[in-house]
Design an enzyme around this catalytic site. Structure first.
Site, PDB file in Angstrom:
ATOM      1  CE  LYS A  31      -2.210  -1.095   3.757  1.00  0.00           C
ATOM      2  NZ  LYS A  31      -1.453  -2.334   4.045  1.00  0.00           N
ATOM      3  CB  VAL A  32       3.515   2.513   2.356  1.00  0.00           C
ATOM      4  CG1 VAL A  32       4.448   3.709   2.399  1.00  0.00           C
ATOM      5  CG2 VAL A  32       2.572   2.528   3.560  1.00  0.00           C
ATOM      6  CB  VAL A  69       9.091   5.491   5.308  1.00  0.00           C
ATOM      7  CG1 VAL A  69       7.893   5.958   6.128  1.00  0.00           C
ATOM      8  CG2 VAL A  69       9.833   6.697   4.763  1.00  0.00           C
ATOM      9  CB  ALA A  70       9.967  -0.200   5.974  1.00  0.00           C
ATOM     10  NE  ARG A  71       7.795  -1.286  12.504  1.00  0.00           N
ATOM     11  CZ  ARG A  71       6.874  -0.392  12.156  1.00  0.00           C
ATOM     12  NH1 ARG A  71       7.176   0.564  11.286  1.00  0.00           N
ATOM     13  NH2 ARG A  71       5.645  -0.469  12.628  1.00  0.00           N
ATOM     14  CG  ASP A  87       9.900   8.053   9.862  1.00  0.00           C
ATOM     15  OD1 ASP A  87       8.914   7.304   9.906  1.00  0.00           O
ATOM     16  OD2 ASP A  87      10.030   9.061  10.594  1.00  0.00           O
ATOM     17  CD  GLU A 135      11.624   3.478  15.709  1.00  0.00           C
ATOM     18  OE1 GLU A 135      10.518   3.676  16.264  1.00  0.00           O
ATOM     19  OE2 GLU A 135      11.744   3.359  14.492  1.00  0.00           O
ATOM     20  CG  HIS A 160       8.367   5.464  13.894  1.00  0.00           C
ATOM     21  ND1 HIS A 160       8.692   4.194  14.318  1.00  0.00           N
ATOM     22  CD2 HIS A 160       7.311   5.318  13.068  1.00  0.00           C
ATOM     23  CE1 HIS A 160       7.859   3.313  13.761  1.00  0.00           C
ATOM     24  NE2 HIS A 160       7.008   3.988  13.005  1.00  0.00           N
ATOM     25  N   GLY A 215       6.344   8.711  10.048  1.00  0.00           N
ATOM     26  CA  GLY A 215       5.625   8.328   8.819  1.00  0.00           C
ATOM     27  C   GLY A 215       4.124   8.420   8.920  1.00  0.00           C
ATOM     28  CB  ALA A 216       1.708   6.825  11.005  1.00  0.00           C
TER      29      ALA A 216
HETATM   30  N1  LIG Z   1       7.268   4.823   9.423  1.00  0.00           N
HETATM   31  C1  LIG Z   1       5.980   4.733   9.645  1.00  0.00           C
HETATM   32  O1  LIG Z   1       5.389   5.502  10.406  1.00  0.00           O
HETATM   33  C2  LIG Z   1       5.200   3.675   8.955  1.00  0.00           C
HETATM   34  C3  LIG Z   1       5.815   2.476   8.657  1.00  0.00           C
HETATM   35  N2  LIG Z   1       5.120   1.509   8.021  1.00  0.00           N
HETATM   36  C4  LIG Z   1       5.848   0.282   7.709  1.00  0.00           C
HETATM   37  O2  LIG Z   1       5.690   0.030   6.325  1.00  0.00           O
HETATM   38  C5  LIG Z   1       5.382  -1.345   6.129  1.00  0.00           C
HETATM   39  C6  LIG Z   1       4.549  -1.502   4.882  1.00  0.00           C
HETATM   40  O3  LIG Z   1       3.268  -0.928   5.108  1.00  0.00           O
HETATM   41  P1  LIG Z   1       2.121  -1.211   4.028  1.00  0.00           P
HETATM   42  O4  LIG Z   1       2.583  -0.800   2.688  1.00  0.00           O
HETATM   43  O5  LIG Z   1       0.863  -0.674   4.559  1.00  0.00           O
HETATM   44  O6  LIG Z   1       2.084  -2.819   4.130  1.00  0.00           O
HETATM   45  P2  LIG Z   1       1.639  -3.791   2.957  1.00  0.00           P
HETATM   46  O7  LIG Z   1       1.460  -5.126   3.607  1.00  0.00           O
HETATM   47  O8  LIG Z   1       0.551  -3.192   2.171  1.00  0.00           O
HETATM   48  O9  LIG Z   1       2.918  -3.868   2.000  1.00  0.00           O
HETATM   49  C7  LIG Z   1       4.082  -4.570   2.381  1.00  0.00           C
HETATM   50  C8  LIG Z   1       4.664  -5.101   1.083  1.00  0.00           C
HETATM   51  O10 LIG Z   1       5.953  -5.673   1.350  1.00  0.00           O
HETATM   52  C9  LIG Z   1       6.070  -6.812   0.554  1.00  0.00           C
HETATM   53  N3  LIG Z   1       7.117  -7.673   1.112  1.00  0.00           N
HETATM   54  C10 LIG Z   1       7.048  -8.482   2.186  1.00  0.00           C
HETATM   55  N4  LIG Z   1       8.209  -9.139   2.340  1.00  0.00           N
HETATM   56  C11 LIG Z   1       9.026  -8.715   1.322  1.00  0.00           C
HETATM   57  C12 LIG Z   1      10.352  -9.013   0.927  1.00  0.00           C
HETATM   58  N5  LIG Z   1      11.087  -9.931   1.602  1.00  0.00           N
HETATM   59  N6  LIG Z   1      10.873  -8.390  -0.165  1.00  0.00           N
HETATM   60  C13 LIG Z   1      10.137  -7.479  -0.854  1.00  0.00           C
HETATM   61  N7  LIG Z   1       8.849  -7.166  -0.530  1.00  0.00           N
HETATM   62  C14 LIG Z   1       8.333  -7.773   0.549  1.00  0.00           C
HETATM   63  C15 LIG Z   1       4.696  -7.450   0.615  1.00  0.00           C
HETATM   64  O11 LIG Z   1       4.518  -8.354  -0.462  1.00  0.00           O
HETATM   65  C16 LIG Z   1       3.807  -6.221   0.483  1.00  0.00           C
HETATM   66  O12 LIG Z   1       3.550  -5.938  -0.879  1.00  0.00           O
HETATM   67  C17 LIG Z   1       4.649  -1.760   7.402  1.00  0.00           C
HETATM   68  O13 LIG Z   1       4.807  -3.154   7.675  1.00  0.00           O
HETATM   69  C18 LIG Z   1       5.338  -0.929   8.468  1.00  0.00           C
HETATM   70  O14 LIG Z   1       6.422  -1.661   9.001  1.00  0.00           O
HETATM   71  C19 LIG Z   1       3.816   1.650   7.614  1.00  0.00           C
HETATM   72  C20 LIG Z   1       3.150   2.824   7.910  1.00  0.00           C
HETATM   73  C21 LIG Z   1       3.787   3.902   8.647  1.00  0.00           C
HETATM   74  O1  LIG Z   2       1.799   1.908  11.037  1.00  0.00           O
HETATM   75  C1  LIG Z   2       3.009   1.631  11.218  1.00  0.00           C
HETATM   76  O2  LIG Z   2       3.528   0.532  10.906  1.00  0.00           O
HETATM   77  C2  LIG Z   2       3.869   2.609  11.831  1.00  0.00           C
HETATM   78  O3  LIG Z   2       5.070   2.417  11.884  1.00  0.00           O
HETATM   79  C3  LIG Z   2       3.257   3.807  12.474  1.00  0.00           C
HETATM   80  O4  LIG Z   2       3.861   3.857  13.742  1.00  0.00           O
HETATM   81  P1  LIG Z   2       3.184   4.759  14.898  1.00  0.00           P
HETATM   82  O5  LIG Z   2       1.801   4.267  15.051  1.00  0.00           O
HETATM   83  O6  LIG Z   2       3.242   6.165  14.383  1.00  0.00           O
HETATM   84  O7  LIG Z   2       4.040   4.506  16.096  1.00  0.00           O
END
Ligand SMILES: NC(=O)C1=CN([C@@H]2O[C@H](COP(=O)(O)OP(=O)(O)OC[C@H]3O[C@@H](n4cnc5c(N)ncnc54)[C@H](O)[C@@H]3O)[C@@H](O)[C@H]2O)C=CC1
Ligand SMILES: O=C(O)C(=O)COP(=O)(O)O
Length: 519
Positions: free
Chosen positions: A205-206, A252-254, A278, A283, A302, A304-305
């Site tokens: 999604k992201v 912006v993932a982990r 991010d 953390e 952190h 991103g959200a």
């Molecule tokens: N920094 C922040 O505040 C935020 C961080 N995140 C992080 O971003 C991540 C992704 O969020 P979304 O896009 O909503 O999740 P999502 O589940 O929609 O997308 C994750 C994608 O990663 C792919 N994936 C999984 N393992 C993989 C690998 N080994 N190699 C390549 N691709 C792989 C999946 O197939 C999927 O398409 C979350 O799990 C979270 O950790 C998400 C929102 C805010």
């Molecule tokens: O939705 C995620 O995976 C995030 O990393 C958002 O983190 P937060 O809820 O802002 O601590």
């Protein structure tokens, strides 16, 4: 009785497995919540939670949650907003709570579930990433975990683009230098984005939203996959060494998806020109972190959200999910349980066990080296409406593996595939067909399949060999084409027969082939 089993052996090309279930009637999917007592099935994720209507549940909100969500929660439950709890304080409080809501800053460890002593029914993650929740412990303790997978997607994507552009033009560093009274224009020359290449790792999604906004970007890598065993340190010394020199990275993932020590080395060597981060493995990161202090790193805490809109969105999303789960409704964002109401799950459970046993059995029948090397799974479902059909919603389950050789030729059906079939009888999975032979043996313990010439004394001979080996027979069934022709004997055994006993069975003159299968 079907025709005799064909023992053709096919040259394996691409094995494919088909699982099909013959459904008699659609599963009843409408139930009312009629009981007012709390029920929990310890051996499965808590799927059907009903509270006595006179006791308001208690929900602990352990990290800042948007007001709109807190308001929703308060309409249904007693809400305790306690932020920045130590692990010890959390474990103390949790024993008084029916649900817990967290973001990324709280580790919901096994200790938390143990401290809850069975009261905690739902953990809500007000965001996407659930790597801070021990899912295995949650499931073992019958606790449902739900998240808010969509409301912060755009916020995270926008932050990724913001970091990417800020990094490319050294915005943070330049800002700090101007604030410090410097005017270092040549030091902060950046790079253009036009005509460059952007790699998005984790095209979910992201990631896809970042790609949509970044058309025409290049020479950048933006990370958006979850932190899992397969993504941990996916960027490391080895991968950095393969990258185009001067690559720029956004995360912006982990933090855990990057080996942070390797990133510092790559930055120092100029392999990575810049990094915009991010998220961090720990953390907040240490104040003297070489990575954070690196002049070519742009860092945010952190965020991103962290937009007003995203936080209102996740708050509402998670509040609705937690309240719905506490009411016993289907949790559309459950991350540790199937999307099936508990009553349907209970009805399907023996069929799930049957499918697993049949799959295990079929794969063990595959001959040739290490068995099935690649899989193409095709699930087919047939709906056959028969008047007066029995109460069982699912008549039988068939597992077929095509394009493989079989260790037990009799398991090859007329169509040339390994075919096994089973039914549930009184809640117990039964094997009811092997290839073209009908049998009936409970799939508990392990199994010996024998193909022999149908003649008197066979059951006794095999039974005696097993008895001498102190192997208890749980079930025995013989399927045959016709009297005195080919037959398949299926024998359920509680213990594993010795190699000598199996050899003796194979040496019985009438036995033409046999196989021992662990289920
Ligand atoms: N920094 C922040 O505040 C935020 C961080 N995140 C992080 O971003 C991540 C992704 O969020 P979304 O896009 O909503 O999740 P999502 O589940 O929609 O997308 C994750 C994608 O990663 C792919 N994936 C999984 N393992 C993989 C690998 N080994 N190699 C390549 N691709 C792989 C999946 O197939 C999927 O398409 C979350 O799990 C979270 O950790 C998400 C929102 C805010
Ligand atoms: O939705 C995620 O995976 C995030 O990393 C958002 O983190 P937060 O809820 O802002 O601590």
């Amino acid at each position: 009785m079907a025709a005799s089993a064909s023992s053709t052996s096919l040259k394996p090309s691409t094995p494919s497995t088909t699982i099909s279930g013959l459904r008699r009637r659609p599963l009843s999917t409408t139930f009312g919540v009629t009981t007012l007592s709390f029920r929990r099935h310890r051996d499965q994720p808590c799927r059907f939670i009903v509270l006595s209507m006179d006791a308001k549940p208690t929900i602990l909100v352990a990290e800042k949650l948007g007001e709109a969500g807190v308001k929703l929660l308060k309409e249904f439950a007693n809400v305790d907003c306690s932020y920045n709890l130590s692990p010890e304080e959390l474990c103390t409080k949790i024993s008084l709570c029916d649900a817990l809501i967290v973001r990324s800053g709280t580790k919901v460890s096994r200790e938390v579930f143990e401290s809850s002593a069975g009261r905690l029914k739902v953990v809500g993650r007000a965001g996407v990433g659930i790597d801070n929740v021990d899912l295995a412990a949650a499931t073992e303790h019958g606790c449902l975990v739900v998240n808010a997978p969509t409301a912060n997607t755009v916020a995270a994507a926008e932050h990724g683009i913001a970091l990417l552009t800020a990094m490319a033009r050294n915005i943070a560093q330049a800002d700090a230098s101007v604030k410090a009274g410097k005017w270092l224009r040549s030091k902060y020359v950046g790079v253009s984005l036009v005509g460059k290449t952007l790699a998005v790792l984790g095209f979910g999604k992201v990631g896809s939203e970042v790609a949509r906004r970044a058309k025409g970007l290049a020479d950048f890598i933006s990370l958006h996959m979850p932190l899992t065993a397969s993504t941990s340190k996916v960027l490391n010394d080895e991968t950095f060494a393969k990258m185009k020199k001067g690559v720029r990275i956004v995360n912006v993932a982990r933090g855990g998806v990057i080996d942070e020590e390797a990133l510092v080395k790559a930055l120092d060597a100029g392999i990575v020109a810049q990094a915009a981060l991010d998220v961090f493995t720990v953390e907040p990161p240490a104040k003297d972190s070489k990575l954070v202090q690196h002049e070519n790193v742009t860092a945010t805490p952190h965020l991103g959200a962290s937009t007003m809109e995203a936080q209102e969105g996740v708050a509402i999303e998670i509040a609705e999910a937690v309240v719905g789960a506490l009411k016993g409704e289907l949790a559309a964002t459950a991350v540790n349980a199937p999307m099936v109401p508990a009553q349907v799950l209970t009805e399907l459970k023996p069929f799930v066990a049957l499918s697993e046993k049949l799959g295990r059995l079929a794969v063990q029948l595959v001959a040739g080296g290490t068995g099935v090397k690649t899989r193409g799974l095709r699930i087919t479902e047939e709906r056959v409406f028969l008047d007066g059909s029995p109460e069982s919603p699912l008549e039988l389950i068939q597992v077929q593996i095509a394009n493989v050789e079989s260790k037990f030729a009799s398991a090859i059906s007329d169509s040339g595939e390994i075919k096994v079939e089973g039914r549930v009888k009184d809640g117990i999975p039964h094997l009811t067909r092997v290839g073209s032979f009908e049998v009936d043996v409970s799939l508990e313990g392990s199994l010996i399949l024998c193909r022999q010439v149908d003649q008197p004394g066979m059951i006794g001979k095999v039974g005696s060999i097993l008895a001498e080996d102190n192997v208890n027979v749980s079930f025995m069934s013989v399927g045959r084409i016709a009297p005195r022709k080919q037959a398949v004997m299926a024998i359920g055994v509680d213990e594993e027969p010795s190699k000598q006993s199996l050899k003796k069975i194979g040496e019985i003159p009438a036995v033409e082939e046999f196989v021992y299968l662990k289920l």
